[in-house]
Scaffold this motif. Structure first.
Motif, PDB file in Angstrom:
ATOM      1  N   GLY A 116      -8.473   3.625   4.262  1.00 45.20           N
ATOM      2  CA  GLY A 116      -8.766   3.946   2.871  1.00 45.20           C
ATOM      3  C   GLY A 116     -10.100   4.632   2.682  1.00 45.20           C
ATOM      4  O   GLY A 116     -10.225   5.547   1.856  1.00 45.20           O
ATOM      5  N   PHE A 117     -11.107   4.213   3.449  1.00 45.44           N
ATOM      6  CA  PHE A 117     -12.448   4.761   3.247  1.00 45.44           C
ATOM      7  C   PHE A 117     -12.627   6.121   3.911  1.00 45.44           C
ATOM      8  O   PHE A 117     -13.177   7.048   3.315  1.00 45.44           O
ATOM      9  CB  PHE A 117     -13.492   3.786   3.790  1.00 45.44           C
ATOM     10  N   TYR A 118     -12.160   6.261   5.147  1.00 43.18           N
ATOM     11  CA  TYR A 118     -12.381   7.504   5.884  1.00 43.18           C
ATOM     12  C   TYR A 118     -11.375   8.585   5.515  1.00 43.18           C
ATOM     13  O   TYR A 118     -11.718   9.766   5.461  1.00 43.18           O
ATOM     14  CB  TYR A 118     -12.343   7.242   7.392  1.00 43.18           C
ATOM     15  N   GLY A 119     -10.119   8.195   5.262  1.00 42.21           N
ATOM     16  CA  GLY A 119      -9.105   9.179   4.902  1.00 42.21           C
ATOM     17  C   GLY A 119      -8.845  10.173   6.030  1.00 42.21           C
ATOM     18  O   GLY A 119      -9.140   9.929   7.189  1.00 42.21           O
ATOM     19  N   GLY A 120      -8.289  11.329   5.659  1.00 39.25           N
ATOM     20  CA  GLY A 120      -8.082  12.402   6.618  1.00 39.25           C
ATOM     21  C   GLY A 120      -7.170  12.028   7.767  1.00 39.25           C
ATOM     22  O   GLY A 120      -6.189  11.297   7.607  1.00 39.25           O
ATOM     23  N   ILE A 121      -7.503  12.499   8.956  1.00 35.41           N
ATOM     24  CA  ILE A 121      -6.675  12.302  10.135  1.00 35.41           C
ATOM     25  C   ILE A 121      -6.620  10.835  10.541  1.00 35.41           C
ATOM     26  O   ILE A 121      -5.587  10.338  11.018  1.00 35.41           O
ATOM     27  CB  ILE A 121      -7.196  13.172  11.318  1.00 35.41           C
ATOM     28  N   ILE A 122      -7.729  10.099  10.324  1.00 36.86           N
ATOM     29  CA  ILE A 122      -7.754   8.667  10.659  1.00 36.86           C
ATOM     30  C   ILE A 122      -6.744   7.913   9.807  1.00 36.86           C
ATOM     31  O   ILE A 122      -5.979   7.079  10.299  1.00 36.86           O
ATOM     32  CB  ILE A 122      -9.172   8.092  10.466  1.00 36.86           C
ATOM     33  N   ASP A 123      -6.739   8.223   8.506  1.00 38.09           N
ATOM     34  CA  ASP A 123      -5.798   7.594   7.586  1.00 38.09           C
ATOM     35  C   ASP A 123      -4.361   7.907   7.994  1.00 38.09           C
ATOM     36  O   ASP A 123      -3.488   7.028   8.010  1.00 38.09           O
ATOM     37  CB  ASP A 123      -6.071   8.084   6.168  1.00 38.09           C
ATOM     38  N   LYS A 124      -4.102   9.141   8.348  1.00 35.50           N
ATOM     39  CA  LYS A 124      -2.734   9.545   8.728  1.00 35.50           C
ATOM     40  C   LYS A 124      -2.259   8.823   9.981  1.00 35.50           C
ATOM     41  O   LYS A 124      -1.113   8.377  10.061  1.00 35.50           O
ATOM     42  CB  LYS A 124      -2.683  11.058   8.934  1.00 35.50           C
ATOM     43  N   ILE A 125      -3.148   8.704  10.973  1.00 36.01           N
ATOM     44  CA  ILE A 125      -2.776   8.027  12.220  1.00 36.01           C
ATOM     45  C   ILE A 125      -2.444   6.555  11.956  1.00 36.01           C
ATOM     46  O   ILE A 125      -1.415   6.034  12.412  1.00 36.01           O
ATOM     47  CB  ILE A 125      -3.910   8.143  13.264  1.00 36.01           C
ATOM     48  N   ILE A 126      -3.323   5.867  11.201  1.00 33.13           N
ATOM     49  CA  ILE A 126      -3.095   4.446  10.912  1.00 33.13           C
ATOM     50  C   ILE A 126      -1.825   4.241  10.091  1.00 33.13           C
ATOM     51  O   ILE A 126      -1.034   3.326  10.363  1.00 33.13           O
ATOM     52  CB  ILE A 126      -4.319   3.849  10.177  1.00 33.13           C
ATOM     53  N   MET A 127      -1.602   5.106   9.109  1.00 40.53           N
ATOM     54  CA  MET A 127      -0.406   4.960   8.279  1.00 40.53           C
ATOM     55  C   MET A 127       0.873   5.243   9.054  1.00 40.53           C
ATOM     56  O   MET A 127       1.920   4.631   8.796  1.00 40.53           O
ATOM     57  CB  MET A 127      -0.502   5.888   7.059  1.00 40.53           C
ATOM     58  N   ARG A 128       0.812   6.164  10.009  1.00 33.80           N
ATOM     59  CA  ARG A 128       2.006   6.409  10.828  1.00 33.80           C
ATOM     60  C   ARG A 128       2.297   5.208  11.732  1.00 33.80           C
ATOM     61  O   ARG A 128       3.463   4.887  11.972  1.00 33.80           O
ATOM     62  CB  ARG A 128       1.807   7.663  11.672  1.00 33.80           C
ATOM     63  N   ILE A 129       1.243   4.553  12.245  1.00 34.48           N
ATOM     64  CA  ILE A 129       1.440   3.331  13.044  1.00 34.48           C
ATOM     65  C   ILE A 129       2.102   2.257  12.180  1.00 34.48           C
ATOM     66  O   ILE A 129       3.032   1.563  12.616  1.00 34.48           O
ATOM     67  CB  ILE A 129       0.092   2.838  13.608  1.00 34.48           C
ATOM     68  N   ILE A 130       1.624   2.119  10.948  1.00 40.13           N
ATOM     69  CA  ILE A 130       2.202   1.141  10.014  1.00 40.13           C
ATOM     70  C   ILE A 130       3.672   1.466   9.740  1.00 40.13           C
ATOM     71  O   ILE A 130       4.535   0.577   9.742  1.00 40.13           O
ATOM     72  CB  ILE A 130       1.397   1.116   8.700  1.00 40.13           C
ATOM     73  N   ASP A 131       3.962   2.734   9.515  1.00 39.82           N
ATOM     74  CA  ASP A 131       5.349   3.145   9.251  1.00 39.82           C
ATOM     75  C   ASP A 131       6.261   2.831  10.431  1.00 39.82           C
ATOM     76  O   ASP A 131       7.402   2.387  10.245  1.00 39.82           O
ATOM     77  CB  ASP A 131       5.409   4.642   8.941  1.00 39.82           C
ATOM     78  N   ILE A 132       5.756   3.060  11.651  1.00 40.00           N
ATOM     79  CA  ILE A 132       6.561   2.795  12.853  1.00 40.00           C
ATOM     80  C   ILE A 132       6.879   1.301  12.971  1.00 40.00           C
ATOM     81  O   ILE A 132       8.021   0.907  13.237  1.00 40.00           O
ATOM     82  CB  ILE A 132       5.818   3.283  14.115  1.00 40.00           C
TER      83      ILE A 132
END
Length: 294
Positions: A116-132
């Motif tokens: 949430g704080f950093y956003g960008g590519i870090i946010d995308k990577i973490i959210m894709r892990i969550i989705d998986i």
């Protein structure tokens, strides 16, 4: 000026805490749930003083005996006292629920705050892990991991913790996204605070309410998951009792029909503590929501 604002915010926070406490105490279901939870925890801790039997002690003259003066909840298929195993089983079930919740909080809050704080590519990577993680059926993955690592209390905590943290991470991420553009966060950046200090000193304290509610519900989910996996033989390993593996007896139709003391007490305990935790969680949610009037 900033000191004055901090003092005002502290006063407002104390006032909100008092209001929240009053709202929680006025919720009869939440209060009853809290009393039941404390009672179950106490009787589990005080088990050695409430029963004279050992969890593995067998009485070959009283196998599958109905409740009587000697064994108030009868005995199981090898003559062990059901009441004793029920008390000690509460230790394991509650331990699994609480410790798996801690694992979920550590992983979920950390990754959710970073995303949430950093956003960008870090946010995308973490959210894709969550989705998986969330796209696969929970029990299919849990049973598969349990089959690989083997049934035990610690493995069960590990399985629940690493598979259930995405819910908390998503909650924390959403709250951080809505708070990081607030004026007091901008002021903290201008004062030269680094990102770690901003996250842990300013952002996370302001999202404790939804985290607290999610944590209580995570305990309930952990206890239910332990019961389910132990019932399937993939959880707590015998002879160590838990409310989940005590329900294994219910797989037998003869037991279901004629020997209720082998499965109903453990089932009642699971239902009772899960309902109580949900009542407390609902009470906390209502008490901490400023939009709901007392």
């Amino acid at each position: 000026m900033f000191l004055k604002k901090d003092e005002d915010r502290l006063k407002n926070l104390n006032s909100l805490n008092n209001i929240s406490m009053k709202k929680f105490m006025s919720n009869k279901l939440a209060l009853m749930g809290l009393i039941i939870i404390i009672t179950l925890i106490l009787i589990s801790i005080l088990a050695p003083f409430l029963t004279k039997y050992d969890i593995s002690a067998t009485d070959l003259y009283n196998i599958r005996s109905a409740p009587n003066t000697e064994h108030i909840l009868g005995t199981d298929e090898v003559g062990r006292d059901v009441f004793t195993r029920l008390l000690y089983g509460g230790r394991i079930s509650i331990l699994v629920g609480v410790t798996s919740m801690v694992v979920q909080l550590v992983i979920g809050v950390t990754l959710g705050a970073i995303a949430g704080f950093y956003g960008g590519i870090i946010d995308k990577i973490i959210m894709r892990i969550i989705d998986i993680i969330m796209c696969f059926p929970f029990f299919v993955i849990a049973i598969s991991i349990a089959a690989i690592v083997g049934p035990s209390v610690y493995n069960l905590i590990f399985i629940i913790g690493i598979l259930m943290w995405p819910n908390i991470a998503r909650i924390v991420r959403a709250e951080i996204l809505s708070l990081k553009e607030e004026e007091y966060i901008m002021a903290a950046r201008l004062l030269g605070l680094n990102r770690i200090e901003i996250i842990f000193k300013h952002l996370l304290p302001n999202v404790m309410s939804p985290i607290l509610v999610a944590a209580t519900l995570s305990i309930a989910n952990g206890i239910l998951t332990e019961a389910s996996l132990s019932f399937l033989g993939m959880g707590v390993k015998l002879p160590q009792p838990s409310w989940g593996n005590m329900l294994v007896s219910a797989q037998n139709m003869a037991v279901l029909q004629n020997e209720w003391w082998l499965w109903i007490p453990a089932g009642v305990m699971v239902i009772l503590i899960v309902l109580s935790i949900n009542f407390v969680g609902d009470g906390l949610r209502d008490a901490l929501d400023p939009k709901i009037k007392a």
